[in-house]
Design an enzyme around this catalytic site. Structure first.
Site, mmCIF file in Angstrom:
data_model
loop_
_atom_site.group_PDB
_atom_site.id
_atom_site.type_symbol
_atom_site.label_atom_id
_atom_site.label_comp_id
_atom_site.label_asym_id
_atom_site.label_seq_id
_atom_site.Cartn_x
_atom_site.Cartn_y
_atom_site.Cartn_z
ATOM 1 N N GLU A 175 0.835 -1.204 0.000
ATOM 2 C CA GLU A 175 0.000 0.000 0.000
ATOM 3 C C GLU A 175 0.862 1.244 0.000
ATOM 4 O OE1 GLU A 175 -2.064 0.714 3.901
ATOM 5 O OE2 GLU A 175 -1.466 -1.370 4.215
ATOM 6 N N VAL A 186 -2.701 -2.511 -2.865
ATOM 7 C CA VAL A 186 -2.722 -3.605 -3.834
ATOM 8 C C VAL A 186 -3.006 -4.906 -3.107
ATOM 9 C CG1 VAL A 186 -1.430 -4.851 -5.608
ATOM 10 C CG2 VAL A 186 -1.053 -2.393 -5.297
ATOM 11 N N LYS A 208 -5.069 -3.294 -7.940
ATOM 12 C CA LYS A 208 -4.691 -1.985 -7.415
ATOM 13 C C LYS A 208 -5.939 -1.155 -7.233
ATOM 14 C CE LYS A 208 -1.712 2.017 -8.370
ATOM 15 N NZ LYS A 208 -0.675 2.576 -9.293
ATOM 16 N N ASP A 239 8.544 8.427 -13.109
ATOM 17 C CA ASP A 239 8.735 7.897 -11.757
ATOM 18 C C ASP A 239 9.387 6.519 -11.808
ATOM 19 O OD1 ASP A 239 8.673 8.176 -8.993
ATOM 20 O OD2 ASP A 239 6.724 7.222 -8.791
#
Length: 305
Positions: free
Chosen positions: A28, A34, A49, A148
């Site tokens: 999480e 998830v 998710k 990311d």
């Protein structure tokens, strides 16, 4: 059929007409978690998710992640199996059904080796990095950047092929910034969506008139490579100590001489970590270098940088 797992069902749910058993929490974050689920029809396991959406903007961002998944059908990018938006009183949850890869993340692999006092050898690093780069190449070819990239956002399948996940921070590759207001807006966005210890220098202090391109991913890729080589990201410890990552990334990274890796791999890492984004290579160049490294006989230096 899915492989047997020791887990007890915690209820069931339905997505696009299929029933799934909730088995256990996998992880999480701040706004999502998830769960491992099993499809009743065939016993296959998936990762579900669930993104918490407090307002319209949250829902828009969740649907953006769904849209990004829909752009790709690539072995090195996690595919989206199904999705739906679920009302939870005044709030909503976006449910994204994803493949379950039991080996977990690249970070889990690096961490397990580090705890044993060892590191990934070059003959494992190069094919993993190649797979990551092929996923990035597909993203960049569509005119997007991941924004990311980090070891916890790279899964490994049973054949140790990397799979890029968490596409929620993806946006257009080339962003033209005009004026201080746009610069500050992008800087604030990056602070929220790009992990600090893997964030490119140009996203810490965005200039008022500039172009940010996909080479923010190349910096992050360099941080991932460094993590595979040395057991942690180059700025992880700085962040953990509470020191300024923003200041640290303004200086050219020194690559430690470990003796474990070829000069070619170390030089490639240095090129990715150029502070000036215009000095960083594009993904096609990195792929070319890695393919040369993979083809070279063991122990042969293939420096071409």
């Amino acid at each position: 059929m899915g492989h047997a797992l020791c887990a007890c069902a915690r209820g069931s749910l339905s997505i696009e007409g299929q029933r799934y058993l909730l088995l256990q929490r996998l992880g999480e974050g701040g706004f999502s978690y998830v769960d491992l689920v099993e499809r009743l029809q065939d016993g296959r396991f998936y990762a579900l998710k669930r993104i918490l959406c407090h307002d319209k903007e949250d829902r828009r961002e969740a649907l953006h992640e769904v849209e990004m998944h829909g752009l790709f059908e690539h072995p090195n990018i996690l595919r989206l199996e199904a999705h739906c938006m679920v009302e939870k009183g005044p709030k909503h949850e976006a449910w994204l059904l994803l493949p379950f890869l039991r080996r977990g993340t690249l970070w889990s692999e690096v961490e397990a080796l580090r705890d044993k006092g060892t590191f990934l050898p070059e003959e494992r690093i190069v094919p993993i990095l190649l797979g990551i780069c092929r996923g990035l190449e597909a993203i960049h070819a569509k005119g997007y950047a991941h924004r990311d990239l980090k070891p916890t956002n790279v899964l490994l399948d049973d054949e140790e092929q990397p799979v890029l996940m968490d596409l929620g921070s993806m946006n257009q590759a080339c962003i033209e910034v005009k004026g201080s207001r746009e610069a500050m807006a992008l800087q604030d966005w990056a602070a929220q969506r790009c992990t600090i210890s893997y964030r490119a220098p140009e996203l810490f202090t965005v200039e008022r008139d500039c172009v940010i391109d996909e080479r923010t991913d190349i910096w992050s890729l360099g941080c991932v490579l460094y993590c595979m080589m040395f057991g942690e990201g180059p700025y992880d410890l700085i962040f953990q100590k509470g020191d300024s990552v923003a200041l640290a990334v303004q200086n050219q990274l020194h690559v430690p001489a470990s003796g474990r890796y070829s000069a070619a791999l170390e030089h490639l890492l240095s090129s990715m970590m150029a502070v000036n984004p215009q000095d960083r290579p594009h993904i096609s160049y990195i792929l070319d270098q890695l393919e040369g490294l993979q083809a070279a006989p063991s122990g042969q230096d293939t420096t071409r940088i």
